[in-house]
Scaffold this active site. Structure first.
Site, PDB file in Angstrom:
ATOM      1  CD  GLN A 177     -41.488  10.049 -98.249  1.00 14.78           C
ATOM      2  OE1 GLN A 177     -40.918   8.989 -98.455  1.00 14.78           O
ATOM      3  NE2 GLN A 177     -42.283  10.222 -97.205  1.00 14.78           N
ATOM      4  CG  HIS A 220     -41.341   4.782 -97.193  1.00  6.33           C
ATOM      5  ND1 HIS A 220     -41.801   3.866 -96.290  1.00  6.33           N
ATOM      6  CD2 HIS A 220     -41.689   5.999 -96.692  1.00  6.33           C
ATOM      7  CE1 HIS A 220     -42.402   4.491 -95.293  1.00  6.33           C
ATOM      8  NE2 HIS A 220     -42.346   5.800 -95.527  1.00  6.33           N
ATOM      9  CD  GLU A 252     -36.532  -1.230 -85.853  1.00  2.00           C
ATOM     10  OE1 GLU A 252     -37.570  -1.865 -85.594  1.00  2.00           O
ATOM     11  OE2 GLU A 252     -35.590  -1.702 -86.537  1.00  2.00           O
ATOM     12  CE1 TYR A 286     -30.297  -5.407 -87.877  1.00  2.00           C
ATOM     13  CE2 TYR A 286     -30.183  -6.309 -90.095  1.00  2.00           C
ATOM     14  CZ  TYR A 286     -29.567  -5.954 -88.916  1.00  2.00           C
ATOM     15  OH  TYR A 286     -28.207  -6.150 -88.761  1.00  2.00           O
ATOM     16  CE1 TYR A 299     -46.878   7.730 -89.596  1.00  2.00           C
ATOM     17  CE2 TYR A 299     -46.946   6.267 -91.493  1.00  2.00           C
ATOM     18  CZ  TYR A 299     -46.237   7.077 -90.639  1.00  2.00           C
ATOM     19  OH  TYR A 299     -44.884   7.237 -90.802  1.00  2.00           O
TER      20      TYR A 299
END
Length: 464
Positions: free
Chosen positions: A170, A234, A330, A340, A351
């Protein structure tokens, strides 16, 4: 003597006959027993088959239960409309309030023109309009910064001077933004995954776009979201300027367990919204600026992987969208100092199918902020933009979010900070929509992982 012999002979013949009949009877009994054994085996096979057949029936029952749950959720909105989400629920969590998930389906009434402006690009991760109908776009994997002309679809040669990146998984060249005073300063800001000692970080850098638009000059790294981690997932990486000319940066929590737990730690920049100046320094009004145990740049925390950020055109509130695990993506309004909840609470599951932290989903009860909306099962949300334009009046102040899986653009209708409608656009294109922006003339622009850039306008209003 002969008479006696014949009698004996007759007796012997009769005895043989009887024994033969008995033998035949025994043979019939053996065949019946063999047949019964065969029937028993057949029954066992049929039972096994029935059990095998029952499994899909149980799955169907679960699906029906899911549909019932969906109907209950829809009924809880008191709209009488069907939810935009038609897939089965992944979890059985109850929303904290009726409008928190599975909003009623809405449909754009304006006739739209959809055009592919350009194709053949790589993963176009970030975009910004720096001149009328001209975009700076990032290519994640090749670490290239390009100029795309929306009027003719032309693409420039790669702009020189972009940073070296780690483009595994990523990682790569991520978002792009221009300084509020770009017309004078020509400053361009980039986010990217950077190799440093100990692993990789989400980094922010800036450089000056040359007058001939061929190079980023004097590029420098101004911020690194430490600690470094030996992982390639991430990174977060979205950036946006506020009205004061300062930057908001989003980061991911680097995915793996236990590093993801650092989203809760105030001495790490992982899983955070970060507020810095254009020079990379903490903004002096940040909520933890006086906390000796906290990093000064932290604005909010407890996030998983924030891929979209924008300001609401009317309220000025900062909204973000972040990946959940399986389900639980979200949509949040960010307030300074708020937690949060990730990875302590979630409306999604691992997963592996296991519950997260024993299945605790209620945020507020644990002292965290409830999301304004969550998707169940998922929309895999990426870049987003509010429609701050009147070119398509019914879209005004709606939020548009790129969906990676399933493949579509999500339109979200918001009233008083509640989600009251949801629409799926370009569902037939089969593209992973990575970023969204709205041009000055009101076109909705979407980039994809497949190298396409789309322009969506009211019919007859597209650029000629």
């Amino acid at each position: 003597m002969g008479k006696v012999s014949w009698s004996r002979l007759t007796f012997l013949l009769m005895l043989i006959f009887v024994l033969a009949l008995a033998a035949c009877g025994n043979g019939g009994t053996s065949e019946e027993e063999s047949t019964e054994e065969s029937d028993t085996a057949t029954e066992e096979t049929e039972e096994t088959t029935e059990e095998s057949t029952e499994e899909p029936e149980e799955t169907t029952e679960e699906s029906e239960e899911s549909e019932e749950a969906t109907e209950e959720s829809d009924e809880s909105t008191d709209t009488g409309s069907e939810s935009a989400e038609t897939e089965p629920k992944v979890t059985e969590f109850e929303p904290a309030f009726p409008e928190q998930t599975r909003a009623p389906e809405v449909e754009t009434e304006t006739e739209l023109d959809v055009e592919v402006v350009t194709e053949g690009l790589g993963v176009t991760w970030g975009m910004v309009e720096f001149d009328t109908n001209r975009l700076l776009v990032t290519q994640r994997d090749s670490a290239e910064l390009l100029i795309v002309n929306l009027e003719d679809g032309s693409v420039s040669e790669p702009i020189q001077g972009t940073p070296e990146v780690n483009n595994e998984d990523q990682g790569g060249l991520l978002d792009v933004a221009i300084a509020p005073d770009f017309d004078e300063s020509r400053l361009v800001f980039l986010t990217f995954s950077q190799d440093i000692e100990g692993g990789t970080v989400t980094a922010v850098g800036k450089g000056v776009l040359s007058e001939d638009e061929t190079a980023l000059e004097d590029f420098e790294v101004i911020f690194q979201a430490t600690p470094a981690y030996e992982g390639t997932l991430h990174y977060g990486g979205r950036i946006i300027f506020d009205d004061e000319g300062n930057l908001f940066l989003t980061t991911g929590e680097r995915s793996d367990d236990p590093i993801r737990e650092r989203a809760q730690d105030l001495d790490a920049y992982l899983g955070k919204v970060i507020h810095i100046t254009p020079d990379g320094e903490p903004v002096d009004t940040n909520p933890f600026i006086e906390d000796e145990d906290a990093l000064d740049g932290i604005y909010s925390y407890g996030h998983r992987n924030i891929q979209g950020v924008d300001f609401h055109p009317e309220t000025g509130d900062l909204w973000i969208v972040e990946f959940g695990p399986q389900a639980g993506d979200e949509l949040n309004i960010i307030e300074p100092g708020n937690n949060y909840g990730w990875p302590i609470v979630s409306y999604g599951i691992e997963y592996t199918g296991e519950l997260i932290n024993e299945g605790i989903s209620e945020h507020e009860a644990q002292g965290f902020v409830e999301p304004r909306y969550y998707w169940d099962p998922t929309s895999a949300p990426s870049g987003m933009s509010f429609y701050d334009n009147d070119a398509i009046p019914e879209w005004e102040n709606n939020l548009f979010i790129g969906g990676l899986a399933p493949n579509y653009i999500v339109r979200v209708v918001i009233e008083d900070d509640l989600i009251v409608g949801e629409e799926r656009l370009l569902t037939e294109e089969g593209e992973r929509f990575r970023d969204i922006l709205v041009t000055e003339d009101g076109a909705l622009i979407a980039s994809t992982d497949g190298g396409l850039i789309y322009r969506i306008t009211a019919a007859g209003e597209g650029t000629e």
